[in-house]
Design an enzyme around this catalytic site. Structure first.
Site, PDB file in Angstrom:
ATOM      1  N   VAL A  38       0.828  -1.149   0.066  1.00  0.00           N
ATOM      2  CA  VAL A  38       0.344   0.076   0.029  1.00  0.00           C
ATOM      3  C   VAL A  38       0.889   1.025   0.041  1.00  0.00           C
ATOM      4  CG1 VAL A  38      -1.954   1.240   1.266  1.00  0.00           C
ATOM      5  CG2 VAL A  38      -1.691  -1.258   1.214  1.00  0.00           C
ATOM      6  N   TYR A  39       1.756   1.368   0.928  1.00  0.00           N
ATOM      7  CA  TYR A  39       2.706   2.439   0.976  1.00  0.00           C
ATOM      8  C   TYR A  39       3.602   2.710  -0.379  1.00  0.00           C
ATOM      9  CZ  TYR A  39       6.550   5.348   2.454  1.00  0.00           C
ATOM     10  OH  TYR A  39       7.462   6.262   2.691  1.00  0.00           O
ATOM     11  N   ALA A  40       4.117   1.478  -0.748  1.00  0.00           N
ATOM     12  CA  ALA A  40       4.791   1.649  -2.115  1.00  0.00           C
ATOM     13  C   ALA A  40       3.899   1.922  -3.167  1.00  0.00           C
ATOM     14  CB  ALA A  40       5.448   0.370  -2.551  1.00  0.00           C
TER      15      ALA A  40
ATOM     16  N   SER B 161       1.464   4.076  -3.104  1.00  0.00           N
ATOM     17  CA  SER B 161       1.171   5.532  -2.874  1.00  0.00           C
ATOM     18  C   SER B 161       2.301   6.399  -3.296  1.00  0.00           C
ATOM     19  CB  SER B 161       0.754   5.915  -1.411  1.00  0.00           C
ATOM     20  OG  SER B 161       2.054   5.822  -0.728  1.00  0.00           O
TER      21      SER B 161
END
Length: 242
Positions: free
Chosen positions: A152-154, A156
Site C-alpha cells: 500500500v505504501y509503495a 502511494s
C-alpha cells in the site's frame, strides 16, 4: 556554485518531527524562514521554540479537507510569500495487504497522495504569479521498485512520483522547479510499523538513514543555480542490499 536561500520563505509539512523537522532546520541554517505545518501542536511549538521567528508554527490537520485548503492562505498570512514548498507529510502501512485495515488505507492514500496534490495545486498560482518557486516532495525508495512488505505504501509513492514528474513538465516554463527526494528507510517514527524482524535486521546491518542526511540532500536540490533542476534523487544506505 550554489544559490542562496537567504530571505526566502519555505513551507514544510509534517514539520514537527523526522524528515520534516530535519529539513526545516537545514533551511533555517541556510537563511530561510520556515512555516512549520503539523497537526501536533505541542510537538510543533517545541520544535519552533529554539529558532525564534525563523520558524513559524502553523497547526493544521491535513487530513481535514477544509483545514488542508487553508494551508497556503494561512502561510501567506504568516510570512507574506512562499518560495519553497516541501510537501513531506505522510503515513506508512507495512505488512501483508490482507491484514491492512480499510480506514488506514484511506487515511494513508489521502495524506500521501491527495493532500500532496492539493498542496501543490494551491501553491502554484502564487508561484506562477511570481515567476519562481521550488517544490520538493518526499517520495521513497519504495517508489522505484516493488517492495513486497509494503504494497500500500509503495503504491502511494509510485503514484506521487508520477505526479511530481508530470507536474514538473507543466510548471518549469513558469520558473518553478519541482523534484522528488526518494530516501531508503530513515530512522523516524514511520518505520515503527515495520515487521519486527525486518526492523531488527535493518538496524543490525546499518541499512538505515538519518533524517539529517535526507535534509542535506533536500538543501542540495534547492541551492542549485536556477538553470538546473534536480528532478529526482534516490538515496539509500550503502548496506541496504545486505
Amino acid at each position: 556554485m550554489s544559490h542562496s536561500l537567504s530571505g526566502q520563505v519555505a513551507v514544510v509539512t509534517g514539520a514537527a518531527s523526522g524528515i520534516g523537522l530535519a529539513s526545516a532546520k537545514a533551511l533555517v541554517a541556510a537563511g530561510a524562514r520556515v512555516v512549520m505545518v503539523d497537526r501536533d501542536e505541542a510537538a510543533l511549538k517545541a520544535a519552533c521554540a529554539p529558532h525564534g521567528d525563523a520558524m513559524l508554527p502553523l497547526v493544521i490537520d491535513l487530513l481535514d479537507a477544509k483545514a488542508c485548503a487553508s494551508l497556503v492562505p494561512a502561510a501567506l498570512g504568516l510570512a507574506g510569500r512562499v518560495d519553497i514548498l516541501h510537501a513531506n507529510a505522510g503515513l506508512y502501512i507495512g505488512g501483508d495487504l490482507v491484514d491492512a485495515q480499510a480506514d488506514a488505507i484511506d487515511r494513508m492514500l489521502t495524506l500521501n497522495v491527495n493532500v500532496v496534490m492539493k498542496n501543490v495545486r494551491d501553491v502554484l498560482p502564487h508561484m506562477i504569479a511570481r515567476g519562481s518557486g521550488d517544490i520538493i516532495v518526499t517520495s521513497s525508495l519504495a517508489a522505484h521498485y516493488p517492495t513486497p512488505w509494503e504494497p500500500v505504501y509503495a503504491s502511494s509513492k509510485w503514484a506521487i512520483d508520477c505526479f511530481v514528474q508530470t507536474t514538473r513538465r507543466q510548471v518549469f516554463r513558469h520558473g518553478i522547479r519541482m523534484g522528488a527526494i526518494s530516501p531508503g528507510p530513515v530512522v523516524t517514527a514511520l518505520i515503527a510499523d515495520w515487521p519486527a524482524d525486518k526492523l531488527a535486521e535493518a538496524r543490525a546491518s546499518g541499512s538505515l538513514l538519518d533524517a539529517s542526511e535526507v535534509a542535506e540532500v533536500v538543501l542540495f536540490m534547492l541551492t542549485r543555480p536556477r538553470g538546473m533542476t534536480i528532478r529526482d534523487v534516490v538515496m539509500l544506505p550503502t548496506n541496504f542490499d545486505l
